[in-house]
Design a protein around this motif. Structure first.
Motif, short mmCIF file in Angstrom:
data_model
loop_
_atom_site.label_atom_id
_atom_site.label_comp_id
_atom_site.label_asym_id
_atom_site.label_seq_id
_atom_site.Cartn_x
_atom_site.Cartn_y
_atom_site.Cartn_z
N VAL A 216 0.83 -1.21 0.00
CA VAL A 216 0.00 0.00 0.00
C VAL A 216 0.86 1.25 0.00
N ALA A 217 2.00 1.23 0.68
CA ALA A 217 2.86 2.42 0.75
C ALA A 217 3.30 2.88 -0.63
N ASP A 218 3.53 1.94 -1.54
CA ASP A 218 3.97 2.31 -2.89
C ASP A 218 2.86 3.01 -3.67
N LEU A 219 1.61 2.79 -3.28
CA LEU A 219 0.48 3.39 -4.00
C LEU A 219 0.11 4.76 -3.46
N LEU A 220 0.81 5.22 -2.44
CA LEU A 220 0.56 6.55 -1.88
C LEU A 220 1.50 7.61 -2.42
N VAL A 221 2.46 7.19 -3.25
CA VAL A 221 3.47 8.10 -3.77
C VAL A 221 3.11 8.54 -5.17
N GLN A 222 3.22 9.83 -5.44
CA GLN A 222 2.91 10.36 -6.77
C GLN A 222 4.12 10.21 -7.69
N ARG A 223 4.14 9.11 -8.41
CA ARG A 223 5.23 8.89 -9.36
C ARG A 223 4.71 7.98 -10.48
N GLU A 224 5.47 7.93 -11.56
CA GLU A 224 5.02 7.24 -12.76
C GLU A 224 4.84 5.75 -12.54
N SER A 225 5.64 5.15 -11.69
CA SER A 225 5.55 3.71 -11.46
C SER A 225 4.32 3.32 -10.66
N ASN A 226 3.60 4.28 -10.13
CA ASN A 226 2.41 4.02 -9.33
C ASN A 226 1.20 3.93 -10.27
N PRO A 227 0.63 2.75 -10.51
CA PRO A 227 -0.48 2.64 -11.47
C PRO A 227 -1.73 3.38 -11.01
N LEU A 228 -2.02 3.37 -9.72
CA LEU A 228 -3.20 4.09 -9.23
C LEU A 228 -3.05 5.58 -9.45
N VAL A 231 -3.84 6.46 -13.09
CA VAL A 231 -5.28 6.46 -13.38
C VAL A 231 -5.95 7.70 -12.80
N ARG A 232 -5.67 8.00 -11.54
CA ARG A 232 -6.29 9.16 -10.89
C ARG A 232 -5.81 10.47 -11.52
N TYR A 233 -4.52 10.52 -11.85
CA TYR A 233 -3.98 11.74 -12.46
C TYR A 233 -4.60 11.98 -13.83
N ASP A 411 -9.86 -7.61 -11.61
CA ASP A 411 -8.52 -7.14 -12.00
C ASP A 411 -8.46 -6.82 -13.49
N ARG A 412 -9.30 -7.48 -14.31
CA ARG A 412 -9.34 -7.16 -15.75
C ARG A 412 -9.80 -5.71 -15.95
N LEU A 413 -10.79 -5.31 -15.18
CA LEU A 413 -11.26 -3.93 -15.28
C LEU A 413 -10.19 -2.95 -14.81
N ALA A 414 -9.52 -3.25 -13.70
CA ALA A 414 -8.48 -2.36 -13.20
C ALA A 414 -7.34 -2.22 -14.21
N ARG A 415 -6.96 -3.33 -14.82
CA ARG A 415 -5.87 -3.25 -15.81
C ARG A 415 -6.29 -2.46 -17.04
N HIS A 416 -7.56 -2.58 -17.46
CA HIS A 416 -7.97 -1.82 -18.63
C HIS A 416 -8.06 -0.32 -18.31
N LEU A 417 -8.44 0.02 -17.10
CA LEU A 417 -8.43 1.44 -16.72
C LEU A 417 -7.02 2.00 -16.81
N LEU A 418 -6.04 1.19 -16.46
CA LEU A 418 -4.65 1.64 -16.58
C LEU A 418 -4.27 1.84 -18.05
N LEU A 419 -4.76 0.97 -18.93
CA LEU A 419 -4.51 1.16 -20.37
C LEU A 419 -5.14 2.46 -20.87
N VAL A 420 -6.36 2.73 -20.42
CA VAL A 420 -7.03 3.97 -20.82
C VAL A 420 -6.26 5.18 -20.32
N ALA A 421 -5.82 5.13 -19.06
CA ALA A 421 -5.07 6.25 -18.49
C ALA A 421 -3.78 6.50 -19.25
N ASP A 422 -3.03 5.44 -19.53
CA ASP A 422 -1.77 5.61 -20.26
C ASP A 422 -2.01 6.12 -21.68
N ALA A 423 -3.07 5.63 -22.33
CA ALA A 423 -3.38 6.11 -23.68
C ALA A 423 -3.77 7.58 -23.65
#
Length: 474
Positions: A216-228, A231-233, A411-423
């Motif tokens: 969880v600690a890795d998901l609280l940091v604002q950096r590119e390697s953080n997938p959450l 998506v939020r950004y 998890d399929r939905l979460a991964r596709h949201l990451l694809l949308v965010a990166d696109a």
């Protein structure tokens, strides 16, 4: 036209060929249509002709030619080509891509909802364990989005937890019993996630059920390697574009434009409050988590990380630090009225930007010799551009949501949201969505804004199904 629509269209072509006596084969249950791989032609491709060649007793290219003849003239298809040993390459009508954006904007966060599970009641049998409860809770919403209903049933050894009991389905319909035993949360927490605990929810939902959870600690940091964070950004950027467009006095539809600064124009959606004052606190330092109870420091467009763009769209030698607001300059002979997906002009090289660090002012100028070819404003993007990639990713959201419901895998939905965010971030970093300087809003700007708002609707809808919050500001 989405991949699901294309699959149905090709399947209908096969059925018509069989009914017409051109092919003597059993009609397949489904036809797989995939995005064209690098080096291929068209937008999508299918190998159905190769699959039918042996049962039909004909060469694959001959089967492909029969299906091509049946597909020509289909609304939404601009072309059908035969490549390789018998692949069918499908090129979408560019007008259909604008229809897709309009459909997403019309349906909003309910885009992708369907009825593939209508009448089905799915009993989810889970242990009394936090991750299993969270996955089951997300599945009740995902299954409901496809017309089904879910019951959460705890294993007999433990009583049901009231917070995740879910809605009891009526005693009608086809019951399907599914047992969920994901890998437990590691390290185990003492309590279940509460609403708004997005980092912990993502750590439980994004990995496949058989994989270990993210720290969880890795998901609280604002950096590119953080997938959450990505998506939020990405969602917060889509909302910022809508607010900034309203401040400039234009929206995605010309008949709703208003004069800049008119009271009540801070937002184009009636249920969205006026933009809050941006915080001025220091940005989060990469590698450190924010203090407990504090939200991550908000970012504006001037401090957006340049590293969030796709590597393929932004080579290392063209990275520049984000410009201070107001420093963007366009040379007089540069025509900004390019199409939605036109690649950006060459930028002056500079040091790569780091997250939360303002860039060097004046590095955002455009060179006159790098002017892209002019095109008609308001047209759909050309193939191979970041905008086309984003459109394809948005079109693939409904089948991804259906797959998550059918296979009980959020998890399929979460991964596709990451694809949308990166696109979206690749598209956002590659073009000027809004007018710059004294430039007037053009049809191209409206198209880009509409595409950005469509991406935002998909991200917001997907995060809501996962039980997470889509931030207006970040």
């Amino acid at each position: 036209m989405t991949p699901v629509d294309l699959s149905r269209t090709v399947l209908q072509a096969v059925r018509r060929a069989v009914d017409g006596g051109e092919l003597a084969v059993a009609v397949p249950v489904r036809v797989v249509v995939e995005r064209t791989r690098p080096g291929g032609s068209g937008d999508y491709a299918t190998n159905v002709a190769l699959q039918l060649a042996r049962p039909a007793g004909r060469p694959a290219r001959q089967v492909a030619e029969i299906l091509r003849h049946r597909l020509l003239g289909t609304p939404g298809l601009a072309g059908v080509d035969i490549t390789g040993p018998g692949f069918l390459s499908l090129t979408l009508d560019r007008a259909a891509t604008t229809d897709l954006v309009a459909e997403i904007l019309r349906e909003g966060t309910r885009y992708g909802y369907g009825d593939v599970l209508a009448g089905q009641v799915i009993a989810l049998h889970i242990p009394h364990e936090t991750r299993a409860e969270v996955i089951a809770g997300a599945l009740t919403r995902i299954i409901a989005s496809q017309g089904g209903q879910a019951e959460i049933r705890y294993e007999p050894s433990r009583a049901a937890h009231a917070a995740y009991e879910g809605t009891r389905a009526p005693g009608t319909g086809a019951h399907t019993h599914v047992t969920l035993r994901p890998t437990p949360e590691h390290p185990p927490a003492q309590s279940t996630p509460h609403p708004g605990d997005d980092a912990r929810l993502w750590s439980l939902l994004h990995p496949a059920p058989h994989d270990r959870t993210h720290p969880v600690a890795d998901l609280l940091v604002q950096r590119e390697s953080n997938p959450l964070f990505r998506v939020r950004y990405a969602y917060s950027r889509t909302r910022a574009l809508t607010r900034e467009a309203a401040h400039l006095g234009f929206t995605t539809t010309p008949d709703t434009d208003v004069a800049p600064g008119t009271p009540g124009t801070e937002s184009v959606t009636p249920d969205t409050a006026a933009p809050a004052t941006r915080h001025s606190g220091p940005p989060a330092t990469p590698g450190t988590a924010p203090a407990p109870g504090n939200e991550p420091a908000p970012l504006d467009r001037a401090t957006a990380p340049a590293a969030l763009a796709h590597e393929a769209e932004a080579p290392p030698d063209t990275d520049v630090a984000p410009a201070t607001p107001g420093t963007e300059s366009v040379t007089p002979d540069t025509d900004p009225a390019a199409t939605l997906g036109t690649a950006p002009a060459t930028r002056h090289p500079g040091p790569p930007a780091t997250l939360g660090t303002p860039g060097t002012p004046g590095t955002e100028s455009v060179t006159p010799d790098a002017r892209p070819a002019a095109a008609t404003p308001g047209t759909a993007p050309a193939p191979g551009t970041p905008a086309t990639h984003l459109l394809q990713t948005l079109a693939e959201y409904p089948p991804a949501l259906q797959a998550a419901a059918r296979h009980r895998t959020p998890d399929r939905l979460a991964r596709h949201l990451l694809l949308v965010a990166d696109a979206f971030l690749g598209f956002y970093s590659g073009v000027s969505v809004l007018p710059v300087g004294d430039e007037k809003p053009l049809a191209a700007h409206r198209d880009r804004l509409a595409l950005a708002e469509a991406a935002g609707a998909v991200l917001a809808g997907g995060l809501d199904l996962l039980g997470m919050h889509a931030p207006e500001h970040l």
